[in-house]
Structure formats: C-alpha cells, structure tokens
Write a protein that holds these residues in place. Structure first.
Motif, PDB file in Angstrom:
ATOM      1  N   PHE A 192       3.559   6.009  -2.574  1.00 62.20           N
ATOM      2  CA  PHE A 192       4.755   6.416  -3.028  1.00 62.20           C
ATOM      3  C   PHE A 192       5.061   6.718  -4.619  1.00 62.20           C
ATOM      4  CE2 PHE A 192       6.637   5.395   1.022  1.00 62.20           C
ATOM      5  CZ  PHE A 192       6.967   6.642   1.432  1.00 62.20           C
ATOM      6  N   PHE A 193       4.342   5.346  -5.522  1.00 61.30           N
ATOM      7  CA  PHE A 193       4.101   5.581  -6.779  1.00 61.30           C
ATOM      8  C   PHE A 193       3.366   6.724  -7.231  1.00 61.30           C
ATOM      9  CE2 PHE A 193       2.058   4.366 -10.799  1.00 61.30           C
ATOM     10  CZ  PHE A 193       3.255   4.468 -11.663  1.00 61.30           C
ATOM     11  N   PHE A 194       2.043   6.982  -6.451  1.00 60.95           N
ATOM     12  CA  PHE A 194       1.443   7.764  -7.230  1.00 60.95           C
ATOM     13  C   PHE A 194       1.292   9.289  -6.843  1.00 60.95           C
ATOM     14  CE2 PHE A 194      -2.344  10.894  -5.260  1.00 60.95           C
ATOM     15  CZ  PHE A 194      -2.967  10.915  -6.444  1.00 60.95           C
ATOM     16  N   LEU A 195       2.124   9.105  -5.783  1.00 66.22           N
ATOM     17  CA  LEU A 195       2.909  11.043  -5.111  1.00 66.22           C
ATOM     18  C   LEU A 195       3.712  11.137  -6.149  1.00 66.22           C
ATOM     19  CD1 LEU A 195       3.249  10.903  -1.621  1.00 66.22           C
ATOM     20  CD2 LEU A 195       1.261  12.163  -2.961  1.00 66.22           C
ATOM     21  N   GLY A 196       4.998   9.973  -6.346  1.00 64.01           N
ATOM     22  CA  GLY A 196       5.829  10.406  -7.412  1.00 64.01           C
ATOM     23  C   GLY A 196       5.522  11.245  -8.447  1.00 64.01           C
ATOM     24  N   ALA A 197       3.882   9.938  -9.345  1.00 63.62           N
ATOM     25  CA  ALA A 197       3.522  10.648 -10.871  1.00 63.62           C
ATOM     26  C   ALA A 197       3.206  11.698 -10.583  1.00 63.62           C
ATOM     27  CB  ALA A 197       2.813   8.990 -11.128  1.00 63.62           C
ATOM     28  N   TYR A 198       2.639  11.958  -9.417  1.00 61.20           N
ATOM     29  CA  TYR A 198       1.713  13.432  -9.380  1.00 61.20           C
ATOM     30  C   TYR A 198       2.907  14.611  -9.644  1.00 61.20           C
ATOM     31  CZ  TYR A 198      -1.926  17.114  -7.251  1.00 61.20           C
ATOM     32  OH  TYR A 198      -2.658  17.517  -7.419  1.00 61.20           O
ATOM     33  N   THR A 199       3.598  14.446  -9.040  1.00 67.54           N
ATOM     34  CA  THR A 199       4.591  15.728  -9.076  1.00 67.54           C
ATOM     35  C   THR A 199       4.862  16.038 -10.009  1.00 67.54           C
ATOM     36  OG1 THR A 199       5.288  14.450  -6.148  1.00 67.54           O
ATOM     37  CG2 THR A 199       6.830  15.402  -7.578  1.00 67.54           C
ATOM     38  N   VAL A 200       5.299  14.190 -10.609  1.00 72.12           N
ATOM     39  CA  VAL A 200       5.895  14.838 -12.140  1.00 72.12           C
ATOM     40  C   VAL A 200       4.545  15.525 -12.874  1.00 72.12           C
ATOM     41  CG1 VAL A 200       6.921  13.566 -14.767  1.00 72.12           C
ATOM     42  CG2 VAL A 200       7.318  12.923 -12.402  1.00 72.12           C
ATOM     43  N   LEU A 256      -6.103  -1.967  -3.817  1.00 71.29           N
ATOM     44  CA  LEU A 256      -6.102  -2.541  -2.759  1.00 71.29           C
ATOM     45  C   LEU A 256      -6.836  -1.707  -1.584  1.00 71.29           C
ATOM     46  CD1 LEU A 256      -1.956  -1.957  -3.189  1.00 71.29           C
ATOM     47  CD2 LEU A 256      -3.253  -3.955  -2.991  1.00 71.29           C
ATOM     48  N   MET A 257      -7.354  -0.407  -1.295  1.00 72.78           N
ATOM     49  CA  MET A 257      -8.758  -0.886  -0.498  1.00 72.78           C
ATOM     50  C   MET A 257      -9.725  -1.272  -0.738  1.00 72.78           C
ATOM     51  SD  MET A 257      -8.084   1.805   1.526  1.00 72.78           S
ATOM     52  CE  MET A 257      -8.923   2.740   2.021  1.00 72.78           C
ATOM     53  N   TYR A 258     -10.320  -1.472  -1.724  1.00 73.82           N
ATOM     54  CA  TYR A 258     -10.883  -2.351  -2.049  1.00 73.82           C
ATOM     55  C   TYR A 258     -11.368  -3.695  -1.519  1.00 73.82           C
ATOM     56  CZ  TYR A 258     -15.508  -4.640  -4.334  1.00 73.82           C
ATOM     57  OH  TYR A 258     -16.876  -5.132  -4.488  1.00 73.82           O
ATOM     58  N   THR A 259     -10.607  -4.519  -1.849  1.00 73.16           N
ATOM     59  CA  THR A 259      -9.722  -5.719  -1.176  1.00 73.16           C
ATOM     60  C   THR A 259      -9.563  -6.000  -0.118  1.00 73.16           C
ATOM     61  OG1 THR A 259      -7.784  -5.843  -2.493  1.00 73.16           O
ATOM     62  CG2 THR A 259      -9.750  -6.728  -3.688  1.00 73.16           C
ATOM     63  N   PHE A 297       0.582  -1.266   0.176  1.00 72.00           N
ATOM     64  CA  PHE A 297       0.059   0.430   0.039  1.00 72.00           C
ATOM     65  C   PHE A 297       0.808   1.387  -0.070  1.00 72.00           C
ATOM     66  CE2 PHE A 297      -2.691   3.200   1.965  1.00 72.00           C
ATOM     67  CZ  PHE A 297      -4.197   3.087   0.902  1.00 72.00           C
ATOM     68  N   MET A 298       1.867   1.314   0.701  1.00 72.14           N
ATOM     69  CA  MET A 298       3.102   2.201   0.918  1.00 72.14           C
ATOM     70  C   MET A 298       3.657   2.624  -0.544  1.00 72.14           C
ATOM     71  SD  MET A 298       2.008   3.814   3.385  1.00 72.14           S
ATOM     72  CE  MET A 298       4.004   5.306   3.275  1.00 72.14           C
ATOM     73  N   LEU A 299       4.277   1.152  -0.952  1.00 69.98           N
ATOM     74  CA  LEU A 299       4.383   1.615  -2.516  1.00 69.98           C
ATOM     75  C   LEU A 299       4.216   1.560  -3.360  1.00 69.98           C
ATOM     76  CD1 LEU A 299       7.535   0.640  -3.047  1.00 69.98           C
ATOM     77  CD2 LEU A 299       6.227  -1.651  -4.490  1.00 69.98           C
ATOM     78  N   ALA A 300       2.921   1.278  -3.435  1.00 75.84           N
ATOM     79  CA  ALA A 300       1.920   2.237  -4.579  1.00 75.84           C
ATOM     80  C   ALA A 300       1.428   3.670  -4.299  1.00 75.84           C
ATOM     81  CB  ALA A 300       0.233   1.511  -4.508  1.00 75.84           C
TER      82      ALA A 300
END
Length: 87
Positions: A9-17, A62-65, A4-7
């Motif tokens: 961080f991936f989202f926040l990294g993509a959002y920063t870009v 991840l949240m739904y499941t 969950f934390m990895l996902a």
C-alpha cells in the motif's frame, strides 16, 4: 495487519502521487510556468521517486527474506479481543 500488504500500500500510494505529479508537470507546461512552480514540482517529484524506490526496496527485502507472513498486531485490537474472550 500484514507488513507485506502495508509495504505494498505504501508503494502504491507513492506511485499514485508520482503519476499525479507527472500529470501536473505535463499539463502545467501548457499554460506557462513560474520558477516557484517548477521548483515545487521538482521537489515533489523527487519525494515521490524516493517513496516508490523505498517501497520497492521494502518489498524486495520482505520477499528476499521470505517474511511475507509477518503480521503487525495493533494494541487496540488486542484489547478488544481480550474483552470479547472474557465475556
């Protein structure tokens, strides 16, 4: 490492870009654009949009499941823990 934390961080990294590209597009329009620069900006913007959308999709799944507590165990850390236990 929590998936969950990895996902997240991936989202926040993509959002920063994505936000960096938004600033790049905004401030490059003041000085004039070439066709190549506009093409590169639109392609990078599309990749950033795809990254944020896929990050949100992964977090939603991840949240739904209810798999927020899944952990990814790296092989290096497992070997180090085994050596410490044997000593």
């Amino acid at each position: 490492m929590s998936l969950f934390m990895l996902a997240a961080f991936f989202f926040l990294g993509a959002y920063t870009v994505k936000m960096a590209v938004a600033f790049w597009i905004r401030f490059s329009s003041l000085s004039g654009d070439s066709a190549v620069c506009v093409a590169i900006q639109s392609q990078v913007w599309a990749l950033a949009q795809l990254g944020t959308a896929s990050g949100l999709l992964i977090l939603t799944v991840l949240m739904y499941t209810r798999l927020k507590d899944l952990f990814l165990v790296l092989p290096e850390s497992r070997q180090k823990e085994g050596k410490k236990a044997n000593e």
